[in-house]
Design an enzyme around this catalytic site. Structure first.
Site, PDB file in Angstrom:
ATOM      1  N   CYS A  82       0.853  -1.185   0.000  1.00 41.00           N
ATOM      2  CA  CYS A  82       0.000   0.000   0.000  1.00 41.00           C
ATOM      3  C   CYS A  82       0.894   1.242   0.000  1.00 41.00           C
ATOM      4  CB  CYS A  82      -0.895  -0.017   1.235  1.00 41.00           C
ATOM      5  SG  CYS A  82      -1.878   1.479   1.421  1.00 41.00           S
ATOM      6  N   CYS A 135       0.158   3.185   3.615  1.00 37.76           N
ATOM      7  CA  CYS A 135       0.566   2.683   4.930  1.00 37.76           C
ATOM      8  C   CYS A 135       1.664   1.627   4.856  1.00 37.76           C
ATOM      9  CB  CYS A 135      -0.642   2.130   5.688  1.00 37.76           C
ATOM     10  SG  CYS A 135      -1.241   0.557   5.057  1.00 37.76           S
ATOM     11  N   CYS A 141      -7.531  -0.869   1.118  1.00 42.45           N
ATOM     12  CA  CYS A 141      -6.543  -1.405   2.057  1.00 42.45           C
ATOM     13  C   CYS A 141      -7.220  -1.515   3.417  1.00 42.45           C
ATOM     14  CB  CYS A 141      -5.339  -0.463   2.132  1.00 42.45           C
ATOM     15  SG  CYS A 141      -4.182  -0.902   3.451  1.00 42.45           S
ATOM     16  N   CYS A 192      -5.447   0.905   6.292  1.00 42.81           N
ATOM     17  CA  CYS A 192      -5.567   2.366   6.347  1.00 42.81           C
ATOM     18  C   CYS A 192      -6.818   2.904   5.661  1.00 42.81           C
ATOM     19  CB  CYS A 192      -4.332   3.028   5.752  1.00 42.81           C
ATOM     20  SG  CYS A 192      -4.225   2.890   3.950  1.00 42.81           S
ATOM     21  N   CYS A 218      -8.339  -5.044  -9.934  1.00 43.67           N
ATOM     22  CA  CYS A 218      -7.856  -4.010 -10.842  1.00 43.67           C
ATOM     23  C   CYS A 218      -7.444  -2.822  -9.967  1.00 43.67           C
ATOM     24  CB  CYS A 218      -9.005  -3.659 -11.779  1.00 43.67           C
ATOM     25  SG  CYS A 218      -8.560  -2.504 -13.064  1.00 43.67           S
TER      26      CYS A 218
HETATM   27 FE    FE Z   1      -2.893   1.046   3.445  1.00 41.35          FE
END
Ligand code: FE
Length: 140
Positions: free
Chosen positions: A52, A55, A101, A104, A124
Site C-alpha cells: 500500500c 501505509c 486497504c 488504512c 484491478c
Molecule cells: Fe494502506
C-alpha cells in the site's frame, strides 16, 4: 495461540495530504482512478511485493499478477483476505465492488469476476495506490 487484532492506521486528511503525492492522495483518499496505461506498474513483471502506497502494508504478490490488458495492474488474489476490504460502489451508474486497504482504508481499485481460472477474480488496482518492492536475490 492468541489472535492479534490487526492494527489500523488512522490519519487525518491533512496528514495524508502531507505524506502522499497529489496523485496518490487523489486515488487513495478521494477514490480517484488514474488513466489506463499511465501508471508505473501495469507493465511491471519483476518479482516482488506490492505494498500500500499509503501505509506500507503488503497487499499483492507478483506471483498473482497477470496482464489483463486493462492498463492497470491486475491480480487474481490478494496476499491474504484480511489485507483488503471490499465495499459495494454504486457510483457512475454501475454497481462495482470497491477494494480498499484494510489497514488504512485507502482506495485501491475494484474487483471484477472476469479474472483468470484459478480464482476467476481480477483485482484491478491503481499504480498510484501501490509501492513495489522487488525481491532481493539471495547472495551466497
Ligand atoms: Fe494502506
Amino acid at each position: 495461540m492468541g489472535s492479534r487484532m490487526a492494527e489500523k492506521v488512522r490519519k487525518s486528511e491533512e496528514e495524508w495530504k502531507k505524506e502522499l503525492s497529489p496523485q496518490q492522495y487523489h486515488v487513495l483518499r478521494e477514490k480517484g482512478t488514474e488513466p489506463a496505461f499511465t501508471g508505473e506498474l501495469h507493465k511491471n513483471k519483476k518479482e516482488g511485493t506490492y505494498k500500500c502506497a499509503a501505509c506500507g502494508e503488503d497487499l499483492f504478490s507478483s506471483d498473482t499478477k497477470f496482464d489483463s490488458g486493462s492498463g492497470w495492474p491486475s491480480f487474481y488474489l490478494p496476499m491474504s483476505n484480511d489485507k483488503i476490504e471490499e465495499k459495494t460502489d454504486r457510483s457512475l451508474f454501475m454497481t462495482r465492488t470497491e477494494v480498499l486497504c484494510a489497514k488504512c482504508g485507502g482506495h485501491l481499485g475494484h474487483v471484477f469476476d472476469d479474472g483468470p481460472k484459478l480464482t476467476g477474480l481480477r483485482y484491478c488496482v491503481n499504480s498510484a495506490s501501490l509501492k513495489f518492492e522487488e525481491t532481493e536475490k539471495k547472495k551466497e
